[in-house]
Motif scaffolding. Structure first.
Motif, PDB file in Angstrom:
ATOM      1  N   ASN A 163       0.870  -1.159  -0.015  1.00  0.00           N
ATOM      2  CA  ASN A 163      -0.045   0.065   0.047  1.00  0.00           C
ATOM      3  C   ASN A 163       0.791   1.112  -0.013  1.00  0.00           C
ATOM      4  N   GLY A 164       1.735   1.269   0.839  1.00  0.00           N
ATOM      5  CA  GLY A 164       2.735   2.408   1.140  1.00  0.00           C
ATOM      6  C   GLY A 164       3.470   2.540  -0.508  1.00  0.00           C
ATOM      7  N   GLY A 165       4.048   1.429  -0.886  1.00  0.00           N
ATOM      8  CA  GLY A 165       4.588   1.673  -2.185  1.00  0.00           C
ATOM      9  C   GLY A 165       3.795   2.107  -3.271  1.00  0.00           C
ATOM     10  N   LEU A 166       2.666   1.899  -3.197  1.00  0.00           N
ATOM     11  CA  LEU A 166       1.844   2.339  -4.434  1.00  0.00           C
ATOM     12  C   LEU A 166       1.869   3.729  -4.324  1.00  0.00           C
ATOM     13  N   PHE A 167       1.850   4.625  -3.231  1.00  0.00           N
ATOM     14  CA  PHE A 167       1.821   6.124  -3.197  1.00  0.00           C
ATOM     15  C   PHE A 167       3.197   6.582  -3.414  1.00  0.00           C
ATOM     16  N   GLN A 240       6.255  -5.049  -9.325  1.00  0.00           N
ATOM     17  CA  GLN A 240       6.721  -5.793 -10.200  1.00  0.00           C
ATOM     18  C   GLN A 240       7.154  -5.253 -11.566  1.00  0.00           C
ATOM     19  N   GLN A 241       6.544  -4.301 -12.078  1.00  0.00           N
ATOM     20  CA  GLN A 241       6.784  -3.546 -13.401  1.00  0.00           C
ATOM     21  C   GLN A 241       7.985  -2.585 -13.093  1.00  0.00           C
ATOM     22  N   LEU A 242       8.385  -2.077 -11.992  1.00  0.00           N
ATOM     23  CA  LEU A 242       9.426  -0.923 -11.928  1.00  0.00           C
ATOM     24  C   LEU A 242      10.766  -1.906 -11.486  1.00  0.00           C
ATOM     25  N   ARG A 243      10.494  -2.725 -10.636  1.00  0.00           N
ATOM     26  CA  ARG A 243      11.865  -3.413  -9.734  1.00  0.00           C
ATOM     27  C   ARG A 243      11.784  -4.718  -9.635  1.00  0.00           C
ATOM     28  N   GLY A 244      10.798  -5.610 -10.209  1.00  0.00           N
ATOM     29  CA  GLY A 244      10.892  -6.924 -10.213  1.00  0.00           C
ATOM     30  C   GLY A 244      10.109  -7.622  -8.778  1.00  0.00           C
TER      31      GLY A 244
END
Length: 258
Positions: A163-167, A240-244
């Motif tokens: 959730n935090g990573g999404l922001f 997944q798209q940005l950093r695996g």
């Protein structure tokens, strides 16, 4: 096939790894910490016979499922019981608090997922992410058994790295310093406490926008649904798209908080 305090207290890292099919080619992050957490859970159960049953009574084994009997009146007619989500969380915090392996205490009592920060009320920022996640997970089993759970709005969003990573990945949260995204941080570091607190606050705002977009009310689309079908999945997909798959901020994790 029933989980009880005695079995939990003897579980090993190797046993847990076998259950999850973990291996050198299929590693599991924080496996040792998770096994230690399960052993701590077993001790927490055994230390509270008033909630979980007497570990020395073979006819009433000490099991986490005995929380049911503390929340649901005996012999209650089907469909007549209503309990608050807050009551489930409160009982989990009371009974399982000592299981969370954090160094935080107040007056000798373990605080679990609650961390110091100068800007927080009384100097502490409470999250209790895993306890709230467990509360959310228990909603459906209670509903399946005919118990109506209300007051879902009293739970918060889950401050974890999806959730935090999404922001961060969507540009809603911008770190003040670029080095924030290159260092490895501890869960109790001030910047991580801030990130998690922002995540909780922003999830509430995002839920409002999602409901407006879909034309749904809070009752029709509670925060639990926004988390389950939206933010967590989107955060995982972006990572997944940005950093695996790794989170945007690197954390030193043992599997017991995140």
């Amino acid at each position: 096939p029933r989980t009880d305090a005695a079995a939990l207290q003897t579980i090993t890292e190797a046993q847990l790894g076998e259950m999850f099919q973990a291996s050198e080619s299929n590693p599991m992050v924080g496996l040792a910490g998770r096994a230690a957490l399960l052993r701590a859970l077993g001790k927490a159960l055994a230390d509270r016979p008033d909630l979980f049953g007497d570990p020395n009574d073979p006819n009433a084994p000490c099991r986490p499922g005995n929380l049911w009997h503390r929340l649901v009146p005996a012999h209650a007619p089907q469909g007549s019981v209503h309990i608050q989500a807050h009551d489930i969380l409160s009982l989990l915090l009371d009974g399982l608090g000592p299981a969370w392996r954090t160094p935080n205490e107040s007056e000798g009592k373990p605080l679990g997922d609650c961390w110091p920060h100068a800007a927080a009320p009384h100097g502490w920022m409470p999250f209790h992410k895993l306890s709230q996640w467990l509360t959310y997970s228990l909603l459906e089993p209670f509903e399946w058994s005919g118990v109506k759970v209300t007051g879902l709005h009293e739970l918060t969003g889950l401050p974890e790295y999806r959730n935090g990573g999404l922001f961060i990945d969507s540009g809603v949260i911008l770190p003040k310093q670029a080095a924030t995204l290159t260092k490895t941080w501890q869960v109790g570091d001030e910047i991580i406490v801030e990130w998690r607190a922002l995540t909780v606050a922003l999830l509430d705002e995002l839920a409002l926008l999602v409901r407006q977009e879909l034309g749904k009310s809070a009752a029709e689309l509670p925060l639990a649904c926004v988390l389950e079908g939206g933010t967590w999945a989107a955060g995982r997909m972006l990572a997944q798209q940005l950093r695996g798959g790794s989170p945007p901020i690197q954390l030193d994790l043992d599997g017991t908080v995140f």
